[in-house]
Scaffold this motif. Structure first.
Motif, PDB file in Angstrom:
ATOM      1  N   LYS A  49      27.307  88.265 101.395  1.00  0.00           N
ATOM      2  CA  LYS A  49      28.582  88.467 101.056  1.00  0.00           C
ATOM      3  C   LYS A  49      29.304  87.960  99.786  1.00  0.00           C
ATOM      4  O   LYS A  49      28.006  86.507  99.420  1.00  0.00           O
ATOM      5  CB  LYS A  49      29.707  87.028 102.443  1.00  0.00           C
ATOM      6  CG  LYS A  49      29.593  88.209 102.904  1.00  0.00           C
ATOM      7  CD  LYS A  49      31.211  87.059 104.130  1.00  0.00           C
ATOM      8  CE  LYS A  49      30.617  87.818 105.538  1.00  0.00           C
ATOM      9  NZ  LYS A  49      31.803  86.926 106.441  1.00  0.00           N
ATOM     10  N   GLU A  50      29.812  87.975  98.887  1.00  0.00           N
ATOM     11  CA  GLU A  50      29.973  87.340  97.693  1.00  0.00           C
ATOM     12  C   GLU A  50      31.439  87.282  97.420  1.00  0.00           C
ATOM     13  O   GLU A  50      31.904  88.121  97.694  1.00  0.00           O
ATOM     14  CB  GLU A  50      29.668  88.408  96.381  1.00  0.00           C
ATOM     15  CG  GLU A  50      28.356  89.065  96.355  1.00  0.00           C
ATOM     16  CD  GLU A  50      28.123  90.189  95.653  1.00  0.00           C
ATOM     17  OE1 GLU A  50      27.657  90.144  94.501  1.00  0.00           O
ATOM     18  OE2 GLU A  50      27.204  91.279  95.812  1.00  0.00           O
ATOM     19  N   THR A  51      31.724  85.786  97.776  1.00  0.00           N
ATOM     20  CA  THR A  51      32.880  85.166  97.295  1.00  0.00           C
ATOM     21  C   THR A  51      33.659  85.051  95.805  1.00  0.00           C
ATOM     22  O   THR A  51      32.750  84.944  94.988  1.00  0.00           O
ATOM     23  CB  THR A  51      33.323  83.486  97.347  1.00  0.00           C
ATOM     24  OG1 THR A  51      32.517  84.012  99.457  1.00  0.00           O
ATOM     25  CG2 THR A  51      34.218  83.015  97.854  1.00  0.00           C
ATOM     26  N   CYS A 100      37.840  81.020  97.274  1.00  0.00           N
ATOM     27  CA  CYS A 100      37.039  80.629  99.084  1.00  0.00           C
ATOM     28  C   CYS A 100      38.371  78.992  99.234  1.00  0.00           C
ATOM     29  O   CYS A 100      37.990  78.546  97.905  1.00  0.00           O
ATOM     30  CB  CYS A 100      36.389  80.739  99.197  1.00  0.00           C
ATOM     31  SG  CYS A 100      35.587  79.957 100.726  1.00  0.00           S
ATOM     32  N   SER A 136      38.129  76.284 101.516  1.00  0.00           N
ATOM     33  CA  SER A 136      37.448  75.519 102.711  1.00  0.00           C
ATOM     34  C   SER A 136      37.688  74.516 103.114  1.00  0.00           C
ATOM     35  O   SER A 136      37.766  73.505 102.435  1.00  0.00           O
ATOM     36  CB  SER A 136      36.082  76.197 102.514  1.00  0.00           C
ATOM     37  OG  SER A 136      35.497  75.645 101.952  1.00  0.00           O
ATOM     38  N   HIS A 194      37.054  77.773 106.738  1.00  0.00           N
ATOM     39  CA  HIS A 194      37.597  79.126 105.256  1.00  0.00           C
ATOM     40  C   HIS A 194      38.837  79.478 106.027  1.00  0.00           C
ATOM     41  O   HIS A 194      39.035  79.912 106.895  1.00  0.00           O
ATOM     42  CB  HIS A 194      36.728  80.474 105.245  1.00  0.00           C
ATOM     43  CG  HIS A 194      34.985  80.301 104.616  1.00  0.00           C
ATOM     44  ND1 HIS A 194      34.069  81.218 104.585  1.00  0.00           N
ATOM     45  CD2 HIS A 194      34.472  78.728 104.579  1.00  0.00           C
ATOM     46  CE1 HIS A 194      33.398  80.313 104.060  1.00  0.00           C
ATOM     47  NE2 HIS A 194      33.072  78.763 104.353  1.00  0.00           N
ATOM     48  N   SER A 253      39.907  82.788 102.052  1.00  0.00           N
ATOM     49  CA  SER A 253      38.770  83.451 100.751  1.00  0.00           C
ATOM     50  C   SER A 253      39.497  84.847 100.590  1.00  0.00           C
ATOM     51  O   SER A 253      39.680  85.712 101.235  1.00  0.00           O
ATOM     52  CB  SER A 253      37.749  83.095 101.368  1.00  0.00           C
ATOM     53  OG  SER A 253      37.138  84.521 102.319  1.00  0.00           O
ATOM     54  N   TYR A 273      36.096  88.200  99.432  1.00  0.00           N
ATOM     55  CA  TYR A 273      34.947  87.821  98.600  1.00  0.00           C
ATOM     56  C   TYR A 273      34.890  90.136  99.324  1.00  0.00           C
ATOM     57  O   TYR A 273      35.680  90.872  99.246  1.00  0.00           O
ATOM     58  CB  TYR A 273      34.621  87.411  99.868  1.00  0.00           C
ATOM     59  CG  TYR A 273      34.417  87.775 101.466  1.00  0.00           C
ATOM     60  CD1 TYR A 273      33.399  88.876 101.541  1.00  0.00           C
ATOM     61  CD2 TYR A 273      35.359  87.384 101.859  1.00  0.00           C
ATOM     62  CE1 TYR A 273      34.033  89.333 103.279  1.00  0.00           C
ATOM     63  CE2 TYR A 273      35.607  88.068 103.716  1.00  0.00           C
ATOM     64  CZ  TYR A 273      34.552  88.757 104.210  1.00  0.00           C
ATOM     65  OH  TYR A 273      34.862  88.832 105.443  1.00  0.00           O
ATOM     66  N   HIS A 276      31.904  92.245 100.328  1.00  0.00           N
ATOM     67  CA  HIS A 276      30.998  92.800 100.761  1.00  0.00           C
ATOM     68  C   HIS A 276      30.803  94.360 101.316  1.00  0.00           C
ATOM     69  O   HIS A 276      31.456  95.150 101.710  1.00  0.00           O
ATOM     70  CB  HIS A 276      31.149  92.380 102.333  1.00  0.00           C
ATOM     71  CG  HIS A 276      30.297  92.439 103.812  1.00  0.00           C
ATOM     72  ND1 HIS A 276      29.426  92.131 105.066  1.00  0.00           N
ATOM     73  CD2 HIS A 276      28.924  92.045 103.043  1.00  0.00           C
ATOM     74  CE1 HIS A 276      28.997  92.132 105.333  1.00  0.00           C
ATOM     75  NE2 HIS A 276      27.966  92.073 104.061  1.00  0.00           N
ATOM     76  N   CYS A 288      31.686  79.590  98.299  1.00  0.00           N
ATOM     77  CA  CYS A 288      32.336  79.159  99.262  1.00  0.00           C
ATOM     78  C   CYS A 288      31.770  77.249  99.621  1.00  0.00           C
ATOM     79  O   CYS A 288      30.646  77.607  99.074  1.00  0.00           O
ATOM     80  CB  CYS A 288      32.777  79.444 100.745  1.00  0.00           C
ATOM     81  SG  CYS A 288      33.871  80.269 101.052  1.00  0.00           S
ATOM     82  N   GLN A 303      27.180  82.344  99.590  1.00  0.00           N
ATOM     83  CA  GLN A 303      27.831  82.957  99.468  1.00  0.00           C
ATOM     84  C   GLN A 303      28.291  83.658  97.561  1.00  0.00           C
ATOM     85  O   GLN A 303      29.832  83.123  97.547  1.00  0.00           O
ATOM     86  CB  GLN A 303      29.198  83.505 100.058  1.00  0.00           C
ATOM     87  CG  GLN A 303      28.915  83.248 101.325  1.00  0.00           C
ATOM     88  CD  GLN A 303      29.726  83.331 102.173  1.00  0.00           C
ATOM     89  OE1 GLN A 303      31.017  83.270 102.056  1.00  0.00           O
ATOM     90  NE2 GLN A 303      30.378  83.342 103.910  1.00  0.00           N
TER      91      GLN A 303
END
Length: 953
Positions: free
Chosen positions: A372-374, A377, A379, A387, A390, A392, A394, A475, A502
């Motif tokens: 996963k690339e955020t 986010c 949290s 979380h 967010s 992201y 994927h 995140c 992430q």
């Protein structure tokens, strides 16, 4: 003798005459016979004829006959026909007429004359070769393709004006030019004797002559030009590969003389697509480079927007340290390399998830990753690492996680929204807008709507009092179980931090959160629409013959038609347009892709792609100049008032561009009429917008306890601008005209309600356009504080003060470079004198009385010095009631003339009661003020002196 018989001639004669000659050769010869002559005429030529047997003449009948008949011998009747003038075969080849003979009649008078019958004469005019061949054309020109041998490339033709077949026929042609690979036959056909090579010779020039059958050569030879074309290759011709675009010139035709070479292949239909490559410019093309918040305002989304990736500044410093494009010509974008993330400070985002809100972002992302690339986010700061929401990426999917807050019902609710999009992983810039109104979420990508293909559900979050952390590029996770309050929020975190996970790899820009939905499609389109693109103005006559389609951002268009001529006209009307006042300079590549269909599919041609580029030239950079009053003084009371002191009362904002122009100058030298061209530099004022003006304090920061910068917020909002302030100054933002910014800056005021220890304050103003692309000069302002005495301590002076102030204001006296616009008092009492005043009050009454008399004596001595040595003092003459003001009086002169008063005089001045105060006391007070200022080492502005020694109270 009786003339009984008529003369006799042949019935038909044929003759030949050569032009330019008069003798006609007849067949048979012209002879007239008469039976009245002796019979022996026929037997012997020795017969003597009588008059009745003689032939006297011949008569020719016909109109405009150019011949005459003449009798050579009357007795024998022999005659000839000859031309009256020179004959021209070219005008008339044959002549036909009748001839008649008549005898001499009877007697001497020729009575009873007899005429013969009429005979027909045919005469042919023989030609003389007097004319030479002449070519029908002055020159001949043709084009051939290399590598082929032709049976006939070109035919030349000459004519001869002679009338005969022999002399009027062209018997041969000849190429005079030696050593050329061409030949010519007797009919004038030219052909090549070998295959021609375009790289060797691109054109041949031949000289050709002609001969008639009489061997006469042409009067003038003829020139024949033969152009050699390379082997025919179907392609677009007349296409300039480099096309220069001057900013601010509107539409520029890209293919004004373009045409399609089909090599004579019959075409049934044609399709073409024109691509303008702008992916390397900014976020996919040229757009206004204002801040994302300003762009939202310009597009109509003016309220509730929060910019999460602003340009680094004093008021928004959490993006400091993130790699950017380091350029101001185009949009500012931020790079995330998988090891960087930033934390957004608390209080920046106040949007609640219970109400509708919008997330918008520009993103460029490469191939998908299994991790996963955020992007964004929110949290837990500590403990649970939950979380809350967010956004992201994927596996080339865009995913929005939205966990609901605790409610009474613990049922499953939508929590994750998935979109599978090619745009997520194509390494191109795309604009994403998510309208969130739980449980519905709508995604717009470049203005197109996408529904989630997958929605997963989850339980709402459990209730907790844990604070949340908003991060960009990763995140936040608390692995230690407690919060680390020492971490700096303004600097990006590196990959070594155990608190981030992430990480995002790619580029982001314009990340915004906005309260409320962004439902207006026009607003969404406005946010991503390019300011540059292709355009076409279809001529009416071809509008229906060619179909034209654009892509949404007008970076490409497709054409389809079946008529090549109409198709070429449309191509010639395609243009490039950049509507920005200051476009991003550089290259935009062009590509034309063409497909054709032919009657014969086997021999159908293929048209290769044509490539070129548009060079957008560097725009003339504007120079933004700020000017006005940069040094002035105000009384302390003004600083302490509710209005404060206006910092930029006469500010002017002017923008100019400098360009070189060519000017024709007449030369003064005699005989030189041609003007010479000279280059000169001219400056031209232009109008454009501003998007930021920042006022900063020079020196110590503002102390909120007793000073501030203020402005009328209603005036700011009326002009759709925004203001933010801090202890270092004030920032006004928003895209607006220079005139509106000028008006707002006139309203900025500085207040200080503790001025006892304040003598000056300095400020700096800088304005910019296009997010810092063009920056003005630094306009610095210094304001000085004029310290004033309490009016209650000098009631009698205050009674006459307004008349004096009024004169100073009208005279606009400028002392030491400071404009004293509103001087409240003439006397000066430094703040340090307050201590002396308190001490003096405790003195005995007899010391006060003694001091009064000593002050009067000292003042009389001072007046004598002033009369002898100071001509620049202001004097009050109560007899004439006049005021004399010398603006050039210096503070040093005043100080030197008054330093004779001693300390006891100063003490008695402060101890005297109000109704016994004299002008000497006032003078001593000024002395004290001057001495105190010298001791402090500050250069104070000059003060005008009030001399009231002659006034009676």
């Amino acid at each position: 003798t009786v003339n009984k018989h008529k003369p006799w001639i042949e019935t038909t004669y044929h003759g030949i005459v050569t032009e330019n000659d008069d003798k006609v050769l007849l067949d048979p010869p012209l002879i007239a016979l008469d039976k009245d002559a002796p019979l022996r005429y026929a037997e012997s030529f020795e017969v003597t004829f009588t008059k009745e047997g003689e032939i006297c003449g011949f008569r020719i009948h016909g109109q405009n006959v150019p011949f005459e008949a003449v009798v050579l011998d009357k007795s024998t009747g022999e005659g000839v026909i000859r031309a009256k003038d020179k004959l021209d075969c070219e005008l008339q080849k044959e002549h036909t007429f009748t001839i008649q003979a008549y005898d001499c009649g009877e007697g001497p008078e020729g009575d009873n004359m007899k005429k013969s019958h009429k005979a027909t004469v045919h005469i042919r005019v023989n030609d003389v070769n007097e004319y030479s061949p002449v070519f029908k054309e002055k020159s001949y020109k043709t084009t051939v393709i290399e590598g082929k041998k032709y049976d006939s490339i070109l035919k030349v033709e000459a004519v001869d004006a002679d009338c005969s077949f022999q002399f009027s026929q062209i018997c041969s042609y000849e190429i005079v030019t030696p050593d050329v690979p061409f030949s010519i036959d007797k009919d004038g056909n030219i052909k090549n004797t070998e295959k021609l090579n375009y790289s060797k010779d691109r054109m041949y020039k031949l000289t050709v002559t002609a001969y008639d059958c009489g061997k006469n050569r042409a009067s003038e030879d003829v020139l024949v030009k033969i152009n050699i074309k390379p082997t025919c290759k179907p392609s677009w011709q007349g296409f300039n590969k480099r096309i220069e675009y001057e900013p601010g010139t509107g539409s520029l035709a890209l293919f004004p003389s373009m045409h399609l070479e089909t090599c004579e292949e019959p075409i049934t239909s044609i399709q073409a697509s024109i691509m303008l490559e702008t992916n390397h410019i900014g976020k996919g093309c040229d757009r206004d480079t204002y801040s994302e918040k300003s762009l939202h305002k310009l597009c109509g989304a003016s309220t509730g927007t929060v910019e999460l990736l602003p340009a680094p500044s004093t008021s928004a410093n959490w993006t400091v340290g993130l790699p950017t494009d380091n350029g101001h010509d185009s949009d500012q974008v931020f790079e995330f390399n998988g090891t960087q993330a930033i934390k957004v400070p608390e209080g920046v985002v106040s949007t609640t998830l219970k109400e509708p809100f919008t997330i918008s972002v520009w993103m460029r992302h490469g191939p998908g990753s299994r991790e996963k690339e955020t992007i964004l986010c929110n949290s837990d700061k500590t403990e649970m690492n939950r979380h809350h929401y967010s956004l992201y990426v994927h596996n080339c999917r865009l995913v929005l996680l939205l966990r609901q807050e605790p409610t009474e019902s613990e049922n499953y609710k939508p929590a994750e929204f998935h979109w599978k999009l090619d745009q997520v992983c194509d390494k191109e810039w795309h604009h994403y807008v998510l309208n969130i109104e739980f449980p519905a979420v709508i995604l717009f990508v470049d203005g197109a709507t996408f529904e989630p293909f997958l929605v997963t559900e989850d339980y709402p979050l459990h209730a907790s009092k844990i604070e949340t952390q908003l991060t960009i590029g990763a995140c936040w996770q608390d692995l230690s179980g407690h919060d680390n309050d020492t971490e700096t929020l303004s600097e990006p975190l590196t990959g070594g931090s155990a608190r981030m996970t992430q990480y995002f790899r790619g580029n982001l820009a314009g990340l915004m959160i906005r309260s409320g939905k962004l439902e207006n499609k026009k607003v969404i389109d406005c946010l991503y629409t390019c300011k540059e693109g292709l355009d076409v103005q279809l001529p009416e006559e071809v509008a229906s013959a060619v179909k034209v389609e654009f892509n949404p951002n007008q970076s490409s268009l497709s054409l389809e038609g079946d008529d090549i001529e109409s198709f070429e006209k449309v191509m010639q009307h395609i243009s490039y347009l950049n509507s920005r006042q200051f476009p991003t300079p550089g290259i935009r590549h062009l590509r034309v892709t063409t497909t054709v269909k032919c009657f014969n599919e086997e021999t159908c041609i293929s048209v290769p792609d044509s490539e070129g580029y548009v060079m957008v030239l560097q725009p003339e950079e504007p120079k933004i100049s700020l000017s006005g009053i940069d040094h002035f003084a105000r009384g302390a009371a003004e600083f302490e008032s509710t209005e404060g002191v206006t910092l930029f009362p006469e500010l002017r904002i002017v923008s100019t561009i400098t360009r070189e122009v060519e000017v024709e100058a007449e030369t003064e030298a005699e005989g030189e009429d041609d003007p010479t061209v000279q280059e000169t530099v001219v400056s031209e004022e232009i109008m454009h917008n501003l998007d930021t003006c920042e006022v900063t304090v020079v020196g110590d920061d503002l102390n909120g306890d007793h000073e501030s910068l203020e402005v009328d917020l209603a005036q700011i909002q009326q002009r759709t601008l925004e203001m933010s302030s801090s202890n270092v100054g004030m920032v006004i933002t928003g895209v607006n005209t220079m005139a509106n910014y000028e008006q707002v800056l006139h309203l900025i005021r500085y207040r200080n309600w503790h001025t006892e220890a304040l003598f000056d304050r300095k400020f700096k103003l800088v304005c910019s356009e296009l997010n810092g692309r063009y920056i003005s000069n630094e306009f610095k302002v210094e304001v000085n504080v004029i310290h004033t005495a309490n009016p209650m301590d000098h009631a009698n002076n205050a009674m006459v003060q307004p008349q004096f102030i009024n004169q100073v204001q009208h005279a606009s006296v400028d002392l030491s470079g400071h404009n004293l616009v509103n001087t409240h008092q003439a006397s000066v009492v430094p703040s340090a004198a307050t201590i002396v005043i308190v001490v003096c009050v405790s003195f005995l009454v007899f010391m006060i009385i003694l001091g009064v008399f000593r002050i009067r004596a000292a003042h009389q001595s001072t007046m004598r010095d002033q009369e002898n040595g100071k001509e620049n003092e202001m004097d009050w003459d109560d007899s004439a009631l006049t005021i004399t003001v010398n603006p050039m009086e210096t503070y040093e002169d005043q100080h030197s003339s008054e330093e004779e008063g001693d300390e006891e005089e100063e003490e008695s001045e402060d101890g005297e009661e109000e109704d016994d105060i004299t002008s000497a006391e006032s003078d001593s007070s000024e002395d004290e003020g001057g001495e105190q200022e010298d001791q402090q080492g500050s250069s104070r502005q000059q003060q005008l002196e009030w001399d009231d020694s002659t006034l009676n109270y």
